[in-house]
Motif scaffolding. Structure first.
Motif, PDB file in Angstrom:
ATOM      1  N   ALA A   1      48.785  36.542  32.325  1.00  0.00           N
ATOM      2  CA  ALA A   1      49.421  36.943  31.064  1.00  0.00           C
ATOM      3  C   ALA A   1      48.717  38.150  30.456  1.00  0.00           C
ATOM      4  O   ALA A   1      49.366  39.095  29.996  1.00  0.00           O
TER       5      ALA A   1
ATOM      6  N   HIS B   1      44.045  30.883  35.494  1.00  0.00           N
ATOM      7  CA  HIS B   1      44.862  31.819  36.261  1.00  0.00           C
ATOM      8  C   HIS B   1      46.081  32.268  35.466  1.00  0.00           C
ATOM      9  O   HIS B   1      46.407  33.467  35.435  1.00  0.00           O
ATOM     10  N   ARG B   2      46.750  31.346  34.797  1.00  0.00           N
ATOM     11  CA  ARG B   2      47.900  31.707  33.963  1.00  0.00           C
ATOM     12  C   ARG B   2      47.485  32.690  32.869  1.00  0.00           C
ATOM     13  O   ARG B   2      48.173  33.681  32.606  1.00  0.00           O
ATOM     14  N   LYS B   3      46.339  32.413  32.240  1.00  0.00           N
ATOM     15  CA  LYS B   3      45.846  33.279  31.159  1.00  0.00           C
ATOM     16  C   LYS B   3      45.533  34.668  31.713  1.00  0.00           C
ATOM     17  O   LYS B   3      45.872  35.684  31.100  1.00  0.00           O
TER      18      LYS B   3
ATOM     19  N   GLU C   1      44.149  26.342  37.026  1.00  0.00           N
ATOM     20  CA  GLU C   1      45.513  26.826  36.795  1.00  0.00           C
ATOM     21  C   GLU C   1      45.641  27.500  35.434  1.00  0.00           C
ATOM     22  O   GLU C   1      46.277  28.551  35.308  1.00  0.00           O
ATOM     23  N   GLU C   2      45.042  26.902  34.419  1.00  0.00           N
ATOM     24  CA  GLU C   2      45.122  27.475  33.076  1.00  0.00           C
ATOM     25  C   GLU C   2      44.436  28.839  33.021  1.00  0.00           C
ATOM     26  O   GLU C   2      44.944  29.784  32.419  1.00  0.00           O
TER      27      GLU C   2
END
Length: 159
Positions: free
Chosen positions: A32, A27-29, A24-25
């Motif tokens: 962004a 993917h978020r990065k 998840e981290e």
């Protein structure tokens, strides 16, 4: 035996939770960075507050290192490579956008106008190619993230 089986399931689930957090981290990065890249390209200007160290491909922020560490511990080497490749392609696309920004800002005598236009055209071509490569790297990362997420919680017998 029941306690051992329960402990093994709980341990496997904890590892899966950590893997899911890392996925998840990452993917978020990725999202962004893609949004920042697309906005910079639309404006033909780098985001404000970007330091020269941020444009160094070998520069790694603490957040980048933390995500890579989590991915290395809980996922596959292919996913780690896809994440690193996506970030490297992002940096290359920002450098391309910076070239366009500098070419557009170029000033000089009226007689240099054709040369200035050639410089702008060349910078746009390089930036466009870099952005396409970054988007492709993001797609490869998204595919690797989906594959890693679909591995699910390992069963006790699948170690």
């Amino acid at each position: 035996m029941a306690q051992r089986a329960t402990r093994d399931r709980e341990s496997a689930f904890k590892v899966w939770e950590r893997r899911a957090d890392a996925i998840e981290e990452a993917h978020r990065k990725m999202l962004a960075l893609a949004n920042a890249r697309d906005l910079a390209w639309a404006r033909r200007q780098l985001p404000s507050g970007l330091s020269p160290a941020d444009l160094d491909p070998d520069h790694q922020t603490e957040q980048f290192r933390l995500v890579v560490t989590k991915l290395m511990l809980y996922t596959t080497p292919e996913l780690v490579k896809a994440y690193q490749d996506s970030n490297a392609a992002f940096m290359k696309s920002l450098l391309g956008i910076q070239r366009v920004e500098l070419a557009l800002a170029g000033t000089g005598p009226e007689s240099d106008r054709p040369r200035r236009q050639r410089n702008i055209n060349a910078a746009v071509a390089v930036a466009t190619r870099a952005i396409e490569e970054a988007k492709a790297a993001d797609e490869r990362l998204a595919t690797a993230l989906r594959e890693a997420a679909s591995l699910g919680v390992p069963s006790a017998g699948r170690r």
